[in-house]
Design a protein around this motif. Structure first.
Motif, PDB file in Angstrom:
ATOM      1  N   PRO B 296      52.358  36.024  56.777  1.00  0.00           N
ATOM      2  CA  PRO B 296      51.296  35.977  55.758  1.00  0.00           C
ATOM      3  C   PRO B 296      49.872  36.124  56.321  1.00  0.00           C
ATOM      4  O   PRO B 296      48.982  36.546  55.604  1.00  0.00           O
ATOM      5  CB  PRO B 296      51.479  34.604  55.097  1.00  0.00           C
ATOM      6  CG  PRO B 296      52.380  33.843  55.974  1.00  0.00           C
ATOM      7  CD  PRO B 296      53.190  34.815  56.770  1.00  0.00           C
ATOM      8  N   GLU B 297      49.670  35.778  57.627  1.00  0.00           N
ATOM      9  CA  GLU B 297      48.305  35.854  58.156  1.00  0.00           C
ATOM     10  C   GLU B 297      47.995  37.231  58.734  1.00  0.00           C
ATOM     11  O   GLU B 297      46.899  37.483  59.209  1.00  0.00           O
ATOM     12  CB  GLU B 297      48.095  34.770  59.226  1.00  0.00           C
ATOM     13  CG  GLU B 297      48.800  35.001  60.553  1.00  0.00           C
ATOM     14  CD  GLU B 297      50.281  34.672  60.545  1.00  0.00           C
ATOM     15  OE1 GLU B 297      50.804  34.342  59.449  1.00  0.00           O
ATOM     16  OE2 GLU B 297      50.918  34.757  61.601  1.00  0.00           O
ATOM     17  N   PHE B 299      47.995  40.126  57.120  1.00  0.00           N
ATOM     18  CA  PHE B 299      47.414  41.068  56.160  1.00  0.00           C
ATOM     19  C   PHE B 299      45.887  41.112  56.288  1.00  0.00           C
ATOM     20  O   PHE B 299      45.235  40.078  56.444  1.00  0.00           O
ATOM     21  CB  PHE B 299      47.781  40.650  54.725  1.00  0.00           C
ATOM     22  CG  PHE B 299      49.217  40.872  54.382  1.00  0.00           C
ATOM     23  CD1 PHE B 299      49.694  42.148  54.107  1.00  0.00           C
ATOM     24  CD2 PHE B 299      50.107  39.801  54.353  1.00  0.00           C
ATOM     25  CE1 PHE B 299      51.031  42.348  53.789  1.00  0.00           C
ATOM     26  CE2 PHE B 299      51.437  39.993  54.042  1.00  0.00           C
ATOM     27  CZ  PHE B 299      51.908  41.266  53.763  1.00  0.00           C
ATOM     28  N   VAL B 301      42.472  42.506  54.158  1.00  0.00           N
ATOM     29  CA  VAL B 301      42.202  42.685  52.737  1.00  0.00           C
ATOM     30  C   VAL B 301      40.941  43.502  52.538  1.00  0.00           C
ATOM     31  O   VAL B 301      39.910  43.224  53.168  1.00  0.00           O
ATOM     32  CB  VAL B 301      42.061  41.311  52.055  1.00  0.00           C
ATOM     33  CG1 VAL B 301      41.612  41.471  50.618  1.00  0.00           C
ATOM     34  CG2 VAL B 301      43.387  40.581  52.106  1.00  0.00           C
ATOM     35  N   ARG B 327      46.198  30.689  50.062  1.00  0.00           N
ATOM     36  CA  ARG B 327      47.419  31.491  50.040  1.00  0.00           C
ATOM     37  C   ARG B 327      47.500  32.204  48.702  1.00  0.00           C
ATOM     38  O   ARG B 327      47.485  31.577  47.653  1.00  0.00           O
ATOM     39  CB  ARG B 327      48.641  30.597  50.220  1.00  0.00           C
ATOM     40  CG  ARG B 327      48.629  29.821  51.521  1.00  0.00           C
ATOM     41  CD  ARG B 327      49.620  28.667  51.426  1.00  0.00           C
ATOM     42  NE  ARG B 327      50.936  29.201  51.140  1.00  0.00           N
ATOM     43  CZ  ARG B 327      51.761  29.657  52.074  1.00  0.00           C
ATOM     44  NH1 ARG B 327      51.410  29.587  53.329  1.00  0.00           N
ATOM     45  NH2 ARG B 327      52.929  30.170  51.759  1.00  0.00           N
ATOM     46  N   VAL B 340      50.006  36.221  51.108  1.00  0.00           N
ATOM     47  CA  VAL B 340      48.876  36.597  51.969  1.00  0.00           C
ATOM     48  C   VAL B 340      48.057  35.341  52.234  1.00  0.00           C
ATOM     49  O   VAL B 340      47.692  34.623  51.299  1.00  0.00           O
ATOM     50  CB  VAL B 340      47.997  37.665  51.272  1.00  0.00           C
ATOM     51  CG1 VAL B 340      46.771  37.992  52.123  1.00  0.00           C
ATOM     52  CG2 VAL B 340      48.818  38.915  50.984  1.00  0.00           C
ATOM     53  N   LEU B 359      45.845  45.819  50.315  1.00  0.00           N
ATOM     54  CA  LEU B 359      46.335  45.203  51.551  1.00  0.00           C
ATOM     55  C   LEU B 359      46.526  46.260  52.635  1.00  0.00           C
ATOM     56  O   LEU B 359      46.934  47.387  52.352  1.00  0.00           O
ATOM     57  CB  LEU B 359      47.693  44.533  51.306  1.00  0.00           C
ATOM     58  CG  LEU B 359      47.731  43.446  50.238  1.00  0.00           C
ATOM     59  CD1 LEU B 359      49.173  43.025  49.985  1.00  0.00           C
ATOM     60  CD2 LEU B 359      46.886  42.253  50.670  1.00  0.00           C
ATOM     61  N   TRP B 361      47.981  46.348  56.940  1.00  0.00           N
ATOM     62  CA  TRP B 361      48.490  45.569  58.062  1.00  0.00           C
ATOM     63  C   TRP B 361      49.072  46.503  59.105  1.00  0.00           C
ATOM     64  O   TRP B 361      49.374  47.664  58.827  1.00  0.00           O
ATOM     65  CB  TRP B 361      49.507  44.529  57.606  1.00  0.00           C
ATOM     66  CG  TRP B 361      50.784  45.084  57.038  1.00  0.00           C
ATOM     67  CD1 TRP B 361      51.950  45.241  57.689  1.00  0.00           C
ATOM     68  CD2 TRP B 361      51.007  45.552  55.706  1.00  0.00           C
ATOM     69  NE1 TRP B 361      52.905  45.765  56.866  1.00  0.00           N
ATOM     70  CE2 TRP B 361      52.350  45.973  55.626  1.00  0.00           C
ATOM     71  CE3 TRP B 361      50.198  45.664  54.554  1.00  0.00           C
ATOM     72  CZ2 TRP B 361      52.908  46.492  54.469  1.00  0.00           C
ATOM     73  CZ3 TRP B 361      50.757  46.184  53.393  1.00  0.00           C
ATOM     74  CH2 TRP B 361      52.103  46.586  53.359  1.00  0.00           C
TER      75      TRP B 361
END
Lengths: 266, 378
Positions: B296-297, B299, B301, B327, B340, B359, B361
Motif C-alpha cells: 500500500p505504501e 503507490f 499519487v 489509508r 493506498v 495512481l 507505481w
C-alpha cells in the motif's frame, strides 16, 4: 443487569437466606450442643447443663483405657497417612503422567473403595487379617484405612498434577537438570502443599473411621472411635461429649492446617 | 553496560545451527515436512508462520522436546537430534516464561549453574552480571508472583543465558505482553543478542516482530518452509502469494499475462484493460491468470506520468485517517480495489470518497503471482 439484580431482593431472597440458614444450623447445632454438654458439671447427659466444669475432660485423661485408645488412633492414623500419601503420590504420577493401556480402568480401580460400602471392605479385611495376624494389629488397621484413604489422596494429588505446567519441567531440562534433579527440585516443591494436605486428609479419614477397627481392633487395640462406640453401648455420660469435642477439635485443626497449606501453595 | 561486556567476555560466540530434512509426523499428518535451514552463527533467525504451520514443533525438535521422525540437527557442526534436551546446552525461553514459582529471582537464575556444580562465588558473580544485563538488580529475593509479566520475562531470559549457551531458542516469548512493553522488550532483546553474539532461533506469528528483529527469517506454512531470506527480501520480493499475504499487507489485482517476458519481468492486462509490468514470482506463460501484488505504501499519487511506471486511473471510495498516514480504498475499475497508504505531510491534499486519484507505481514493486496458487496457497 441492574433490573434482574433488583428483582432478586424481596421475598425470594428472604426465603433463600432462611433455608440456607436453617441448613447450616442443623449441620452445626449438634456439634455446638455436644461441645456445651462436654463442659457440663452434671452426672448425666442433660441439656442445658446445670453448671460448667472440666471434670469430664479430666476423667477422660485419667482413664488409662481411653488414653491408650487415643494413642492407638494416632498411631493408626499416622501410619495410614504415610502409606496412603506415598502410594497415592506414586499412583497419581502414573495415572496423570504415564502412558499405558487401561489407564481408565486402573483409575476406577484406585477410586473403587469410595464406591464399595465400607462395611464390605471391613468384612473382607477382617477375614483376611484374622487368618494372617489375628485381631489387634495396628498395622492391619492402618492398611485397611490406607485402602479407604487412597482414593482421596489420589484425587487431591492427581488434580494438582493435572494443573501442573509441564513447561516448568521442560525449562529445567533445557537448563541442564536431569529427570531426578528436576523432580526433586522443581516438581516436588511445587506440588508439596497438595501432597501434604492429601496426607492430612488421609490422617483424618483414618482417625474418624469406625468400621474397620470395629472388626480388626479386638480387645487389645481399641481405637478412639471403637472405644466411643463400645462405651455408648454400655452407658451414656457427658465424658462421651468431651471425647467427641476433642475429636471435632482435632478435625478442625487438621482441616485448618490443610487450608493454610493450600493458600501457601503457588 | 559493564555487565554485558563482562558477560560477553565469558561468552563463547554463537554457534551455527543447521537443520537437514527435518520431519515430524503425528499419525498421518506431517506437522513439519522436510524442513532444511542454515542459521549463521551469532545471527537472529526467526521462524514465522500462522498457528499450525509447524514453527513451534520445529523449535521443539531443536530443543530436544520432540523427537523428529526424520532429519538431523547440527549445532556448531555437532549432530544433536539423538541427544536429550539436558545435553544440548541450548538456552530456551518459553511463551509463558516458565519461571519456577517457588524459587526467588536469584535461585531461578542460579538454577542452571547449580545443576552444573558451579562454585558458589562464581554463581553469585554471574547471576549478578545477568541481573544487571536484564536490569533486574535488586530483585534477587523476590518471588515470581511479585513480578510483572515483563519482569518474569527478563528472569527467564537471564536464566536461559547465564550458563552461556551458544544458541538461544525462544518460543513466542513476547506474545503475552501488552503492545508498548512488547516493543520495548523487542529492542532490549535485540540489543542483548548483539552484545552477547549468541545465535537466536525465534518463533513468532507476529510478522512485524519478525521484520524488525530478524537478521533472516523463514516463513512457514503447513509444515513447510515457504521462503527464507532477510526481512527486506521477504517483504520486497515475496516468492509466493502466501508469503505476500502473511508478511505485510498487499493489494492484489487480477489479470492475464500478455507477455511472459524473460522469466522475471512480465506484463499483464487487468480486467479494466490496463497493462502492468511486474516481476514474476515464478515462471509464467501468456494467457495465464495472475495476481499483481502491490504494497500500500508503494503507490505514487497524481504525479506527472513517468516512462516505465505502471499507471492506473482510480476513484477514492473510502479514507481512514490514522495519524501519520491515511489509508485510501481506491476503485480502479472492473470491480477491483487497491489500498493506498499516503503520508499525511503538510502539502498532502486530503481526499474524500468520490475524488479521482491517478495512481502510479514502479514495476519492480509489483510482483506477479500465478492465480491458481491462490486456491491452495492463500
Amino acid at each position: 443487569m441492574i433490573g434482574s439484580e433488583g428483582q432478586r431482593t424481596g421475598l425470594g431472597t428472604l426465603a433463600l437466606y432462611g433455608v440456607a440458614g436453617l441448613v447450616l444450623l442443623l449441620l452445626i447445632a449438634p456439634i455446638v450442643i455436644v461441645a456445651i454438654v462436654s463442659f457440663s458439671s452434671a452426672e448425666s447427659l442433660t441439656f442445658p447443663p446445670p453448671g460448667f466444669s472440666l471434670r469430664w475432660y479430666e476423667r477422660f485423661l485419667a482413664l488409662p483405657g481411653w488414653r491408650r485408645a487415643l494413642w492407638v488412633s494416632v498411631q493408626v492414623a499416622t501410619i495410614t497417612m504415610v502409606l496412603a500419601t506415598l502410594l497415592g503420590l506414586l499412583a497419581s504420577l502414573a495415572l496423570v503422567r504415564g502412558r499405558f493401556r487401561g489407564k481408565g480402568i486402573v483409575y476406577a480401580f484406585v477410586l473403587s473403595p469410595m464406591i464399595v460400602p465400607t462395611i464390605i471392605t471391613a468384612v473382607a479385611l477382617y477375614f483376611f487379617f484374622v487368618r494372617v495376624v489375628g485381631t489387634g494389629s495396628i498395622l492391619a488397621m492402618a492398611i485397611g484405612h490406607t485402602v479407604l484413604a487412597l482414593p482421596i489422596v489420589v484425587m487431591v494429588i492427581a488434580s494438582t498434577l493435572q494443573g501442573f505446567d509441564s513447561r516448568l519441567e521442560m525449562a529445567a531440562f533445557s537448563l541442564g537438570a536431569g529427570r531426578l534433579t528436576t523432580f526433586r527440585r522443581i516438581t516436588v516443591p511445587i506440588i508439596a502443599p497438595a501432597v501434604l494436605s492429601a496426607g492430612l486428609f488421609a490422617f483424618l479419614t483414618s482417625f474418624d473411621e469406625l468400621l474397620i477397627p470395629l472388626f480388626l481392633a479386638g480387645v487389645e487395640a481399641e481405637t478412639l472411635s471403637v472405644r466411643i462406640w463400645n462405651s455408648l453401648l454400655l452407658e451414656v455420660d457427658p465424658m462421651i461429649a468431651a471425647v467427641s469435642t476433642l475429636f471435632v477439635v482435632v478435625t478442625m485443626l487438621v482441616l485448618g492446617i490443610s487450608a493454610l497449606l493450600r493458600r501457601a501453595g503457588p | 553496560m559493564a555487565a554485558a561486556d563482562a558477560v560477553a567476555a565469558g561468552q563463547s560466540s554463537g554457534a551455527a545451527v543447521r537443520i537437514e530434512g527435518l520431519t515430524k509426523q503425528f499419525g498421518r499428518s506431517k506437522a513439519v515436512d522436510d524442513v532444511s535451514l542454515d542459521i549463521d552463527p551469532g545471527s537472529f533467525f526467526t521462524l514465522l508462520g500462522p498457528s499450525g504451520s509447524g514453527k513451534t514443533t520445529t523449535l521443539m525438535m531443536v530443543a530436544g522436546f520432540v523427537h523428529p521422525t526424520a532429519g538431523e540437527i547440527f549445532v556448531g557442526g555437532r549432530p544433536v537430534a539423538g541427544l536429550p534436551p539436558q545435553e544440548r546446552q541450548l538456552g530456551m525461553v518459553f511463551q509463558n516464561y516458565a519461571v519456577f514459582p517457588h524459587l526467588t529471582v536469584f535461585q531461578n537464575i542460579a538454577f542452571p549453574l547449580e545443576v552444573r556444580r558451579t562454585p558458589g562465588a562464581d554463581i553469585r558473580r554471574r547471576v549478578g552480571e545477568m541481573l544487571e544485563l536484564v536490569r533486574l538488580s535488586g530483585y534477587e529475593q523476590r518471588l515470581p508472583r511479585q513480578l510483572s509479566g515483563g519482569e518474569q520475562q527478563r528472569v527467564a531470559l537471564a536464566r536461559a543465558l547465564v550458563f552461556r549457551p551458544r544458541v538461544l531458542l525462544m518460543d513466542e516469548p513476547l506474545a503475552a505482553l501488552d503492545k508498548n512493553l512488547r516493543t520495548h522488550m523487542q529492542g532490549e532483546l535485540k540489543q542483548i543478542q548483539q552484545r552477547l553474539h549468541v545465535t537466536v532461533v525465534y518463533v513468532t506469528h507476529d510478522q512485524e516482530e519478525a521484520l524488525t528483529m530478524s537478521d533472516r527469517l523463514a516463513v512457514m506454512n503447513q509444515g513447510r518452509v515457504v521462503q527464507v531470506g532477510t526481512p527486506g527480501e521477504l517483504y520486497e520480493a515475496p516468492a509466493s502469494l502466501f508469503a505476500a499475504r502473511f508478511l505485510g499487507e498487499s493489494s492484489f489485482i487480477a489479470g492475464t499475462v500478455v507477455d511472459a517476458g524473460d522469466g522475471s519481468a512480465a506484463r499483464m492486462r487487468t480486467g479494466a484493460g490496463v497493462e502492468l509490468s511486474g516481476r514474476a514470482a515464478s515462471p509464467l506463460r501468456v494467457g495465464q491468470a495472475v495476481l499483481a501484488g502491490i504494497r500500500p505504501e508503494k503507490f505514487l499519487v497524481d504525479g506527472a506520468p513517468a516512462a516505465g511506471m505502471n499507471h492506473s486511473p482510480g476513484r477514492v471510495t473510502g479514507a481512514v485517517y490514522a495519524g501519520d498516514t491515511t489509508r485510501y480504498t481506491v476503485d480502479i475499475g472492473a470491480g477491483e480495489a487497491v489500498t493506498v497508504k499516503l503520508q499525511n505531510q503538510m502539502r498532502a491534499r486530503t481526499r474524500a470518497a468520490g475524488d479521482a486519484m491517478a495512481l502510479s507505481w514502479h514495476p519492480a514493486e509489483t510482483v506477479l503471482f500465478p492465480a491458481e496458487a491462490a486456491a491452495h496457497g492463500g
